[in-house]
Design a protein around this motif. Structure first.
Motif, PDB file in Angstrom:
ATOM      1  N   ALA A  98       0.841  -1.199   0.000  1.00 48.35           N
ATOM      2  CA  ALA A  98       0.000   0.000   0.000  1.00 48.35           C
ATOM      3  C   ALA A  98       0.877   1.250   0.000  1.00 48.35           C
ATOM      4  O   ALA A  98       1.932   1.289   0.643  1.00 48.35           O
ATOM      5  CB  ALA A  98      -0.910   0.012   1.223  1.00 48.35           C
ATOM      6  N   VAL A  99       0.449   2.259  -0.724  1.00 50.60           N
ATOM      7  CA  VAL A  99       1.206   3.510  -0.744  1.00 50.60           C
ATOM      8  C   VAL A  99       1.152   4.159   0.640  1.00 50.60           C
ATOM      9  O   VAL A  99       0.141   4.087   1.339  1.00 50.60           O
ATOM     10  CB  VAL A  99       0.659   4.479  -1.812  1.00 50.60           C
ATOM     11  CG1 VAL A  99       0.880   3.937  -3.203  1.00 50.60           C
ATOM     12  CG2 VAL A  99      -0.823   4.777  -1.582  1.00 50.60           C
ATOM     13  N   ARG A 100       2.244   4.758   1.039  1.00 47.66           N
ATOM     14  CA  ARG A 100       2.308   5.372   2.375  1.00 47.66           C
ATOM     15  C   ARG A 100       1.721   6.782   2.393  1.00 47.66           C
ATOM     16  O   ARG A 100       1.198   7.229   3.405  1.00 47.66           O
ATOM     17  CB  ARG A 100       3.760   5.409   2.855  1.00 47.66           C
ATOM     18  CG  ARG A 100       4.328   4.026   3.164  1.00 47.66           C
ATOM     19  CD  ARG A 100       3.563   3.389   4.314  1.00 47.66           C
ATOM     20  NE  ARG A 100       4.139   2.117   4.735  1.00 47.66           N
ATOM     21  CZ  ARG A 100       3.651   0.940   4.395  1.00 47.66           C
ATOM     22  NH1 ARG A 100       2.601   0.877   3.589  1.00 47.66           N
ATOM     23  NH2 ARG A 100       4.188  -0.164   4.854  1.00 47.66           N
ATOM     24  N   GLU A 101       1.805   7.488   1.260  1.00 50.45           N
ATOM     25  CA  GLU A 101       1.276   8.845   1.245  1.00 50.45           C
ATOM     26  C   GLU A 101      -0.245   8.800   1.120  1.00 50.45           C
ATOM     27  O   GLU A 101      -0.834   7.795   0.743  1.00 50.45           O
ATOM     28  CB  GLU A 101       1.876   9.661   0.096  1.00 50.45           C
ATOM     29  CG  GLU A 101       1.585   9.118  -1.296  1.00 50.45           C
ATOM     30  CD  GLU A 101       2.605   8.105  -1.769  1.00 50.45           C
ATOM     31  OE1 GLU A 101       2.591   7.771  -2.976  1.00 50.45           O
ATOM     32  OE2 GLU A 101       3.398   7.629  -0.925  1.00 50.45           O
ATOM     33  N   GLY A 102      -0.874   9.917   1.433  1.00 50.53           N
ATOM     34  CA  GLY A 102      -2.335   9.990   1.329  1.00 50.53           C
ATOM     35  C   GLY A 102      -2.987   9.708   2.674  1.00 50.53           C
ATOM     36  O   GLY A 102      -2.576  10.248   3.707  1.00 50.53           O
ATOM     37  N   GLN A 103      -3.998   8.873   2.685  1.00 45.14           N
ATOM     38  CA  GLN A 103      -4.761   8.589   3.890  1.00 45.14           C
ATOM     39  C   GLN A 103      -3.862   8.014   4.979  1.00 45.14           C
ATOM     40  O   GLN A 103      -3.077   7.102   4.744  1.00 45.14           O
ATOM     41  CB  GLN A 103      -5.879   7.600   3.570  1.00 45.14           C
ATOM     42  CG  GLN A 103      -6.754   7.241   4.767  1.00 45.14           C
ATOM     43  CD  GLN A 103      -7.852   6.262   4.387  1.00 45.14           C
ATOM     44  OE1 GLN A 103      -8.194   6.119   3.225  1.00 45.14           O
ATOM     45  NE2 GLN A 103      -8.417   5.588   5.380  1.00 45.14           N
TER      46      GLN A 103
END
Length: 381
Positions: A98-103
């Motif tokens: 999962a991408v770490r940036e954002g939510q």
């Protein structure tokens, strides 16, 4: 190092002086890693590091080696089985990929009726579980204690299931299930990066139950005896991976896996044991005209798949087939000259799934059978 190339090196499939030198170069960092993980385990064993609990019982599903041994199919089996017995399970995943940036974490992937996140935001395994487990809450966070606390505040939960939780010592568990590949339970016997082991084989002692996977036949007596020497108290089960459904993408039309018999297909996947997927297709009677394995968790670009599909059509393929794990991370709006299908695999426990479920329910005890505390009221934003 490319994961597929690394696998060929540590498994001895690459020969020659260069491969031998690489294997030798991996031994010192492997020894250092072994020392570090052994020290960590000793700290937990002696109470220097303490595991935290959650408001409801915890069932952990994990393995000792990197790569696929069937953790996600077993999580599905347990969540569905507990739900059929009237128990509400919540799945906690680390959200690998999962991408770490954002939510921010923790992230709610599904409330049991709706899926809120894509595979890019949740990781492919958590996203696949969310889509396949109706009535089951799924949340992701590298800190799964934090994810569990968030879920407990918001939902009535009877039990938590840790996906890939054997090494997540920070959470105490009421039932610890360890999966071992029946053919090679400990890989080449070395820990990372000189082998596939995440920790020394002696960690088998922590398991409350051991599930041998891919058991078309009973486990080799010597393998079973070796595991029994390490852990004579664990309950032992066997399992098989069986094709369950062939799903057309994106329509969702479901067919029986036997629909592949006699068909010429092109197959691609990005899983830890791609050869197992190819073998499953062959066992179903499919002819593989074109085959493309990618490293585990590889996220294909639309151009990659479209180029592969054009080559497949030229090779005489009647359709494209991938795994359900890969299907969870496919890009949208693909323009393909051939139909695309995902093959869903389910785990079956030898002697019946009920035996393992009964062991789980007995292990988590009466705590899961008492009413779950009401979730706290959420503040309106």
């Amino acid at each position: 190092m490319n994961p597929l190339y690394w696998s060929d090196i540590v498994e001895g499939r690459r020969r020659g002086i260069a491969a031998a030198c690489l294997r030798a170069a991996l031994i010192p960092p492997s020894l250092a890693y072994r020392l570090a993980i052994s020290g960590r385990n000793a700290a937990y064993g002696r109470g220097i590091l303490r595991a935290h609990g959650l408001p409801r019982p915890i069932v952990s599903v994990g393995n000792l080696v990197v790569g696929g041994t069937g953790k996600t199919p077993l999580v599905k089996l347990l969540a569905r089985g507990l739900r059929e017995r009237g128990l509400r399970a919540a799945v906690l995943s680390r959200g690998y990929g999962a991408v770490r940036e954002g939510q921010p974490f923790p992230r709610l992937v599904s409330d049991g009726s709706r899926v809120f996140l894509s595979s890019r935001e949740a990781g492919d395994e958590a996203c696949m579980l969310a889509h396949s487990l109706e009535g089951t809450v799924v949340a992701v966070d590298p800190d799964r204690a934090r994810a569990g606390e968030m879920v407990a505040r918001r939902f009535p939960v009877d039990a938590f299931i840790l996906d890939d939780g054997f090494q997540h010592r920070r959470l105490a568990r009421d039932a610890d299930i360890l999966l071992l590949d029946a053919a090679r339970p400990f890989g080449n016997g070395r820990v990372l990066p000189a082998g596939r082991l995440r920790e020394p084989a002696s960690a088998v002692r922590r398991a409350g139950a051991i599930v041998f996977t891919r058991c078309s036949h009973p486990p080799d007596p010597d393998t079973l005896a070796g595991v029994r020497r390490l852990n004579p108290r664990a309950e032992v089960f066997t399992s098989t991976h069986e094709p369950a459904r062939l799903v057309e993408i994106p329509s969702g039309t479901v067919r029986e896996p036997r629909a592949l018999k006699g068909k010429t297909v092109a197959a691609f996947c990005g899983i830890a044991a791609p050869e197992d997927f190819a073998r499953t297709l062959s066992d179903l009677g499919a002819r593989i005209a074109l085959w493309r394995p990618y490293p585990d968790h590889h996220r294909c670009l639309a151009a990659e798949i479209e180029e592969f599909a054009m080559a497949a059509a030229g090779a005489g393929a009647e359709g494209l087939v991938t795994t359900s794990k890969d299907a969870a991370r496919l890009p949208e709006n693909l323009r393909l000259p051939l139909p695309l299908y995902s093959l869903e695999i389910e785990m079956k426990i030898g002697g019946g799934d009920g035996q393992l479920l009964e062991w789980v329910i007995e292990s988590i005890g009466s705590a899961a059978l008492t009413p779950a505390p009401a979730p706290r009221a959420q503040r309106s934003s």
